[in-house]
Structures are given as structure tokens and as C-alpha cells.
Design a protein around this motif. Sequence first.
Motif, PDB file in Angstrom:
ATOM      1  N   SER A 115       0.472  89.827  39.604  1.00 45.71           N
ATOM      2  CA  SER A 115       1.687  89.755  40.412  1.00 45.71           C
ATOM      3  C   SER A 115       1.525  88.647  41.447  1.00 45.71           C
ATOM      4  N   PHE A 156       4.995  93.190  33.151  1.00 50.69           N
ATOM      5  CA  PHE A 156       5.808  94.339  32.747  1.00 50.69           C
ATOM      6  C   PHE A 156       5.476  94.700  31.307  1.00 50.69           C
ATOM      7  N   VAL A 202       0.836 100.940  33.321  1.00 52.77           N
ATOM      8  CA  VAL A 202       1.773 101.134  34.428  1.00 52.77           C
ATOM      9  C   VAL A 202       1.018 101.170  35.754  1.00 52.77           C
ATOM     10  N   ALA A 203      -0.102 101.892  35.781  1.00 49.83           N
ATOM     11  CA  ALA A 203      -0.900 102.002  37.011  1.00 49.83           C
ATOM     12  C   ALA A 203      -1.468 100.653  37.420  1.00 49.83           C
ATOM     13  N   ILE A 257      -0.271  97.571  36.739  1.00 52.65           N
ATOM     14  CA  ILE A 257       0.800  96.723  37.269  1.00 52.65           C
ATOM     15  C   ILE A 257       1.165  97.153  38.684  1.00 52.65           C
ATOM     16  N   SER A 258       1.315  98.465  38.881  1.00 52.36           N
ATOM     17  CA  SER A 258       1.665  98.992  40.208  1.00 52.36           C
ATOM     18  C   SER A 258       0.619  98.610  41.247  1.00 52.36           C
ATOM     19  N   THR A 259      -0.646  98.630  40.868  1.00 53.09           N
ATOM     20  CA  THR A 259      -1.710  98.282  41.810  1.00 53.09           C
ATOM     21  C   THR A 259      -1.605  96.830  42.246  1.00 53.09           C
ATOM     22  N   THR A 260      -1.355  95.920  41.301  1.00 54.54           N
ATOM     23  CA  THR A 260      -1.230  94.512  41.701  1.00 54.54           C
ATOM     24  C   THR A 260      -0.017  94.305  42.601  1.00 54.54           C
ATOM     25  N   GLU A 261       1.053  95.036  42.356  1.00 54.72           N
ATOM     26  CA  GLU A 261       2.240  94.910  43.205  1.00 54.72           C
ATOM     27  C   GLU A 261       1.967  95.443  44.605  1.00 54.72           C
ATOM     28  N   ARG A 262       1.233  96.554  44.701  1.00 53.97           N
ATOM     29  CA  ARG A 262       0.898  97.107  46.013  1.00 53.97           C
ATOM     30  C   ARG A 262      -0.073  96.188  46.762  1.00 53.97           C
ATOM     31  N   ARG A 298       5.474 103.257  27.659  1.00 51.17           N
ATOM     32  CA  ARG A 298       4.974 103.237  29.037  1.00 51.17           C
ATOM     33  C   ARG A 298       3.537 103.746  29.078  1.00 51.17           C
ATOM     34  N   LYS A 318       0.251 104.787  30.355  1.00 49.47           N
ATOM     35  CA  LYS A 318      -0.039 105.202  31.734  1.00 49.47           C
ATOM     36  C   LYS A 318      -0.964 104.231  32.441  1.00 49.47           C
TER      37      LYS A 318
END
Length: 259
Positions: A238, A116, A127-128, A130-135, A122, A124
Motif C-alpha cells: 500500500s 486487492f 485480507v489480513a 492487505i489490511s495490515t499494510t493499509e493500517r 476472500r 482470510k
Amino acid sequence: MIEILNASQLSRARDTGALVADILGTLRGRVTPGTNLLDIDRWTKEMITEAGALSCYVDYAPSFGRGPFGHYICTGVNDAVLHGRPHDYTLANGDLLSLDLAVSLRGLAADSAISFIVGDARPKESVAMISTTERALAAGIAAARPGARTGDISHAIGTVLGEAGYPVNTEFGGHGIGSTMHQDPHIANTGRPGRGYPLRPGLMLALEPWVMADTADLVFDADGWTLRSATGCRTAHSEHTIAITDEGAEVLTLPRQAR
């Protein structure tokens, strides 16, 4: 070693997973600009001790490290992605922080990681990432079901990471977990479907997609533990511990109220 857990062991593993999730959630809520990494380590020790649990890291001394890890949590900042050893560093607004925690409770371990951004910045690209590892983690979990193989998990994770444009390192990845933190099978973050160890109920796995923005190469810090991107680019990580059940994958490292 590969362990297959029985119902009683799985019940205990759920308790361990919930503890790991609760500690990570508490830490995320406490961390602000100005927090020192050594404070995070101290808070983690206090929560593990209060729960009557044991750290999987303090005495951890694998072949690739330099002596026992000696701390209670891995803290990776910005370009540090794996095995980040807590040190005297004060977090700044906009830092990308990864926290990786493994704990043993009543003989069963669980392992989870979150990334996080500290403060209200934030960036960009961060953020992208982190979101990719979560997906990718969600895709790996969805692929983990009885009759599938570890390669199916690797393929699902690698597809998400690759389609997002990130290079994928296969030296470090997911792993089996049970009475000890690191077990076989190894689960790379990319691979071929239909290959690898067959999944069956009672198998517990830690899945951990991680990426570096523009490289697949790692370098060690002088501490012999912390792994950073070779180019100094930012990184994200993640991780969840899951159990294979008759119905599919059960995520163990979620807070109890989220299950």
C-alpha cells in the motif's frame, strides 16, 4: 536530491495525485477474473495519455533493473510484491493483485499503490495482510508532521507491521518525490524514532509499507525487474504520496471527492 515545494508546485502536485488515484480506482473497478495484466497496462497507458501526463515507468532504468521498465504500471500477483512487470498472465478468482502507479503531470510526480483480491474470493490471510499494510500506511501518515523525522515515520510503520507478525524488509521502502519519482530521503519500513531527515513544510514523500507473509527475503524474476517473496508466499503493498504542511501530512493520492 531533496526538494522543498512552494505553494504553486504543491497545487500542481495535488492534480497529479488526484490523477494517480483516479486511474488506480478505475483499474480496480475494471479488473475481474479473466483480465490480463497486459490489458491493465494498456488501459493505464490510455488514461495517462488522455490526461496529457507522462509515465514515470516506461523509460525508468535504475541500477537494479535490466534496461528500461518499458511498461506503464507495476502489476504484482500473489508472491510478486515490487516492480511487477506486466506480462501475459490472466488473473484468476482469488489472486492477490498489487498495482503501483507513478505519473508526472506538469512537472510534478505522484506515486501510489493498492492491493486487492480479484473476484469474490476472500482468503482470510490475504485480507489480513492487505489490511495490515493499509493500517501501517495510516500510522506512517499520522507520524509525518513538521518537526518530526523520517525515523518517526519508519518507526510508526514498522510497529504496525511487526505487531502483526510480519518480517520487515528494509532494502526497499518509501522515498522523497517531486519533479522526479525517486528522491532522497529513503524511508525504511521500520526504524528508530527521532532519527533521520527532519520533516518540514513543502517536503513531498511517498510512503509504501509492503510485506511478505513469512519472509523478509526477495528474489528477482528472470525479467530483471519483478521482485518476489523468496518462499513463494503471498505479499501486499500500500502506498500514498503525501506533502508535509504546517498542519501535518496532506495525502495527495486520494480521489478528489474523498478529500
